[in-house]
Design a protein around this motif. Structure first.
Motif, PDB file in Angstrom:
ATOM      1  N   ASP A 163       0.814  -1.205   0.000  1.00 19.58           N
ATOM      2  CA  ASP A 163       0.000   0.000   0.000  1.00 19.58           C
ATOM      3  C   ASP A 163       0.853   1.263   0.000  1.00 19.58           C
ATOM      4  O   ASP A 163       1.991   1.227   0.449  1.00 19.58           O
ATOM      5  N   VAL A 164       0.290   2.377  -0.452  1.00 17.58           N
ATOM      6  CA  VAL A 164       1.089   3.610  -0.527  1.00 17.58           C
ATOM      7  C   VAL A 164       1.748   3.990   0.790  1.00 17.58           C
ATOM      8  O   VAL A 164       2.900   4.418   0.805  1.00 17.58           O
ATOM      9  N   MET A 165       1.023   3.838   1.892  1.00 16.25           N
ATOM     10  CA  MET A 165       1.585   4.283   3.168  1.00 16.25           C
ATOM     11  C   MET A 165       2.711   3.355   3.616  1.00 16.25           C
ATOM     12  O   MET A 165       3.745   3.805   4.092  1.00 16.25           O
ATOM     13  N   PRO A 205       0.638  10.788 -14.130  1.00 12.39           N
ATOM     14  CA  PRO A 205      -0.300  11.757 -13.570  1.00 12.39           C
ATOM     15  C   PRO A 205       0.323  12.411 -12.338  1.00 12.39           C
ATOM     16  O   PRO A 205       0.760  11.721 -11.426  1.00 12.39           O
ATOM     17  N   ARG A 206       0.408  13.733 -12.351  1.00 12.36           N
ATOM     18  CA  ARG A 206       1.034  14.433 -11.226  1.00 12.36           C
ATOM     19  C   ARG A 206      -0.006  14.734 -10.166  1.00 12.36           C
ATOM     20  O   ARG A 206      -1.121  15.142 -10.482  1.00 12.36           O
ATOM     21  N   LEU A 207       0.389  14.538  -8.912  1.00 11.06           N
ATOM     22  CA  LEU A 207      -0.535  14.822  -7.824  1.00 11.06           C
ATOM     23  C   LEU A 207      -0.491  16.294  -7.443  1.00 11.06           C
ATOM     24  O   LEU A 207      -1.486  16.893  -7.086  1.00 11.06           O
ATOM     25  N   GLU A 249      -6.630   3.304   1.544  1.00 14.09           N
ATOM     26  CA  GLU A 249      -5.696   2.186   1.616  1.00 14.09           C
ATOM     27  C   GLU A 249      -6.406   0.864   1.369  1.00 14.09           C
ATOM     28  O   GLU A 249      -7.627   0.779   1.450  1.00 14.09           O
ATOM     29  N   SER A 250      -5.613  -0.171   1.155  1.00 14.61           N
ATOM     30  CA  SER A 250      -6.160  -1.510   0.997  1.00 14.61           C
ATOM     31  C   SER A 250      -6.973  -1.892   2.233  1.00 14.61           C
ATOM     32  O   SER A 250      -6.546  -1.646   3.358  1.00 14.61           O
ATOM     33  N   HIS A 267      -6.583   3.473  -5.286  1.00 15.43           N
ATOM     34  CA  HIS A 267      -5.742   3.872  -4.156  1.00 15.43           C
ATOM     35  C   HIS A 267      -4.804   4.991  -4.602  1.00 15.43           C
ATOM     36  O   HIS A 267      -3.948   5.418  -3.852  1.00 15.43           O
ATOM     37  N   LEU A 326      -4.300   8.666  -5.629  1.00 19.00           N
ATOM     38  CA  LEU A 326      -4.846  10.024  -5.658  1.00 19.00           C
ATOM     39  C   LEU A 326      -4.484  10.773  -6.936  1.00 19.00           C
ATOM     40  O   LEU A 326      -5.230  11.628  -7.396  1.00 19.00           O
ATOM     41  N   ALA A 327      -3.323  10.440  -7.512  1.00 19.78           N
ATOM     42  CA  ALA A 327      -2.880  11.198  -8.685  1.00 19.78           C
ATOM     43  C   ALA A 327      -3.793  10.946  -9.886  1.00 19.78           C
ATOM     44  O   ALA A 327      -4.158  11.883 -10.591  1.00 19.78           O
ATOM     45  N   THR A 328      -4.193   9.679 -10.128  1.00 15.82           N
ATOM     46  CA  THR A 328      -5.110   9.458 -11.246  1.00 15.82           C
ATOM     47  C   THR A 328      -6.483  10.031 -10.921  1.00 15.82           C
ATOM     48  O   THR A 328      -7.172  10.529 -11.795  1.00 15.82           O
ATOM     49  N   LEU A 387      -1.703  10.868   2.989  1.00 13.35           N
ATOM     50  CA  LEU A 387      -1.815  10.146   1.725  1.00 13.35           C
ATOM     51  C   LEU A 387      -1.145  10.949   0.604  1.00 13.35           C
ATOM     52  O   LEU A 387      -0.436  10.407  -0.249  1.00 13.35           O
TER      53      LEU A 387
END
Ligand SMILES: Nc1ncnc2c1ncn2[C@@H]1O[C@H](COP(=O)(O)OP(=O)(O)OP(=O)(O)O)[C@@H](O)[C@H]1O
Ligand SMILES: Nc1ncnc2c1ncn2[C@@H]1O[C@H](COP(=O)(O)OP(=O)(O)OP(=O)(O)O)[C@@H](O)[C@H]1O
Ligand code: SF4
Ligand SMILES: [Mg+2]
Ligand SMILES: [Mg+2]
Lengths: 296, 331
Positions: free
Chosen positions: A162-164, A235-237, B55-56, B221, B223-225, B262
């Motif tokens: 996961d991202v975190m 894709p830029r955040l 998150e997952s 999950h 955020l950028a897309t 995030l």
């Protein structure tokens, strides 16, 4: 992979970035001489600390180089941990096998390694299924570090997370690099993530390296059309910039396109690209593209 | 009924939706409840894209599937076009199966590799008794053209196993589109795809949306897309909405500490990144069997206030126009 050349200074990180199937894992396996059975051709040179590794026989390579000098965190390794054996024993194995340590000594070293990756010492007695994804990934990193290598190859070390959890692992890798003066080859398909570690960036396309250069120049001003396209497809955040897609798909590597392998998808393609393979042009930031030929 | 963000012109309304799963840790043990979705209220307007981010295990897929009655809700209501369908019998919901479609995450699992592309696309038409043989052929052709699998008469004869991941995902999109739905639940439609094809699939979805005014629930999950594809973002944490608002507002000024973390965790390509630590949250998401008291985020929250955050459940409050946050300390 075909004709890959790069060098890496001690304490530095090279990120190898490319899309699925472009040959990133094959490059890692080639460095460590961990070749699949059906390999048809394996040639070139790997030099480490000034020593030509190709002159070593397999036995010497195994005992002197693999794990001890150069180690690897395999793609998907955290899911390959044995469910039957406590993770500590799996980390300790090379110590007993290669360094002839006795059980006590190996356990102490393993506990140290666990601590260095941010896990409590008692993790050594745990089984893989008792650990979260992030903890398993830390175990696998401990495994790569336990023989105190100076170069660690990280093959997609966070792509299943996961991202975190990924962010926490990246912080750990940064910290280990600083504390132990490690060098990394960081393999990823994620350009944003690659910039978390990369001093140098190598971009792969269809089995070849197409651009290598310092992070300071490749990220803001890439010179190869593929790198440019790849960067603008992210894709830029933190900015409004709209991402752009790359037309077409990567080629089948059993019969790659003639000339520049990117030419069927390249917006700048011209006649020369279709029949002649471009060499590298440029000084610190080097790219294999005919557009960069002197005066081009 | 109170729906944060309003429910005018809504195709779908979720009203205090709740989905709990019963699980047994051992045979014969007392079943435990997994609070996968808890008290979520949200409307999707006609032609709008709402991204559900988290998150997952935060309950995104469960929310999406409950919204179209593929999972039965434990509590709350689902309204489609103003009509309460929470307890409507399945046999009376065939129309819902036509008006709402799902684009799943894994193109390799969702598209039967042994079928031809034609068969994959024709099947939903047959199930819903649509058109004559010629009409169906025509619609399959049009669907393939709209997802840029051109020429259609070549692609329709291929077996799915002969297609790349990106091409399979285009087939999955074409299949979802062929019945002309009003709402598409896109569950991580691009996360298995390579960077260079990811954007083209999202562009395709966006184009379909503007051409036909289809509404999307875009589960991701990433955020950028979401930033580039959605109109509004709903951030979920441990089964509950943490933040909800227009994309611009949420990303320019994330109000929930979880949304802030995030955003910090997702790097844009930048050579400066390697010189700084990521402001990541420690720990792991909580168990949904016994979620934390008060604010479910409090055990990981960098600004939690003792005596408040672990005691009281924060309500969603509108702090900016259309922008809601469930955090006691957000101002
Ligand atoms: N043992 C093998 N036999 C035949 N082909 C192989 C073998 N191993 C890899 N390949 C092929 O070689 C190419 C490069 O594979 P490799 O695993 O190095 O890619 P990668 O860049 O690591 O991809 P990913 O990002 O998906 O991990 C692919 O086309 C793959 O199908
Ligand atoms: N059929 C089921 N029975 C029991 N528990 C379930 C079931 N389906 C989902 N869950 C649990 O509900 C929670 C939410 O799951 P869900 O799949 O909705 O998360 P998600 O946000 O989609 O995660 P991911 O990003 O991994 O897809 C998880 O804890 C999951 O284990
Ligand atoms: S060499 Fe030609 S085809 Fe290849 S990338 Fe450069 S311009 Fe494009
Ligand atoms: Mg690989
Ligand atoms: Mg899911």
């Amino acid at each position: 992979m075909d004709g890959i050349s790069f060098d890496l200074e001690r304490g530095q990180t090279l990120a190898i970035v490319g899309e699925s199937g472009c040959g990133k894992t094959s490059t890692a396996s080639a460095i460590l001489r961990m070749l699949p059975r059906n390999v048809a051709k394996y040639e070139g040179r790997v030099e480490f600390d000034g020593k030509d590794l190709m002159t070593l026989n397999n036995e010497d390579f195994r005992t002197q180089v693999r794990w001890r000098a150069v180690s690897i965190v395999f793609q998907g390794a955290m899911n390959a941990l044995s469910p039957m054996i406590p993770v500590g024993r799996q980390v300790a194995e090379p110590l007993m096998l290669h360094l002839d340590m006795d059980k006590e000594e190996a356990r102490a070293k393993t506990e140290e390694a666990m601590e260095s990756v941010g896990l409590p010492r008692y993790t050594v007695d745990r089984y893989a299924h008792e650990l979260s994804g992030g903890m398993k990934q830390r175990v696998v990193i401990a495994m790569a570090l336990v023989m105190r290598p100076s170069l660690v190859i990280l093959d997609e070390p966070t792509s299943a997370l996961d991202v975190m959890t990924q962010a926490n692992i990246m912080n750990l890798l940064k910290q280990l690099k600083e504390e132990q003066g490690l060098s990394y080859i960081f393999i990823t398909h994620d350009l944003g993530l690659s910039s978390e570690l990369a001093d140098w960036v190598g971009i792969m396309y269809a089995g070849q390296l197409v651009e290598v250069g310092p992070a300071e120049t490749v990220f803001p001003k890439p010179t190869h059309p593929y790198t440019q396209k790849l960067l603008s497809s992210v894709p830029r955040l933190k900015s409004e910039e709209k991402p752009d897609s790359i037309p077409g798909t990567p080629p089948d590597l059993t019969s790659p396109p003639k000339g520049c392998r990117f030419h069927p998808r390249c917006p700048f393609v011209f006649e020369k690209c279709k029949s002649f393979e471009p060499p590298f042009f440029g000084q610190t930031d080097r790219s294999a593209c005919w557009l960069l030929e002197a005066g081009g | 009924m109170y729906i944060p963000g309003g429910a005018e012109d809504a195709v779908l309304i979720l009203d205090r939706l709740e989905t709990h799963f019963k699980v047994r840790t051992k045979p014969f043990a007392r079943p435990l409840s997994v609070h996968a979705v808890d008290d979520v209220s949200l409307a999707i307007r006609k032609g709008e894209t709402v991204a559900v981010v988290g998150e997952s295990g935060s309950g995104k897929t469960t929310l999406g599937r409950t919204a179209v009655r593929l999972i039965e809700p434990t509590g709350g209501r689902v309204l489609y076009d103003g009509q309460d369908i929470t307890h409507t019998k399945m046999k009376n919901l065939m129309w819902l199966r036509r008006k709402t479609q799902i684009v799943p995450q894994d193109p390799y699992a969702s598209v039967n590799p042994a079928f031809t592309v034609f068969k994959i696309l024709e099947e939903p038409l047959i199930v819903h008794h649509e058109g004559t043989t010629e009409e169906r052929e025509d619609r399959v052709h049009k669907a393939l053209e709209s997802v840029k699998l051109i020429p259609p008469d070549i692609f329709e004869r291929k077996f799915a196993h002969m297609l790349s991941g990106g091409q399979r995902q285009r087939v999955a999109v074409a299949r979802a589109m062929i019945l002309d739905p009003e709402l598409i639940i896109a569950d991580e439609p691009v996360s298995m795809l390579d960077a260079s094809v990811r954007v083209s699939i999202l562009d395709l979805l966006r184009q379909i949306q503007t051409d036909r005014r289809v509404a999307f629930l875009y589960i991701t999950h990433d955020l950028a897309t979401a930033r580039h594809f959605a109109n509004r973002i709903a951030v979920m944490y441990a089964g509950k909405l943490a933040e909800l608002g227009p994309v611009g507002s949420v990303l320019a000024e994330p109000l929930h500490p979880y949304t802030q973390a995030l955003m910090a965790a997702i790097p844009d390509p930048d050579p400066e990144n390697r010189f700084r630590k990521i402001a990541a949250l420690p720990g792991e998401p909580p168990s949904l069997v016994s979620p934390p008291s008060g604010c479910r985020f409090h055990p990981r929250c960098p600004i939690a206030r003792q005596g408040l955050c672990e005691v009281e459940v924060p309500a969603l409050r509108e702090l900016r126009p259309g922008h809601f946050v469930a955090c006691h300390l957000a101002v």
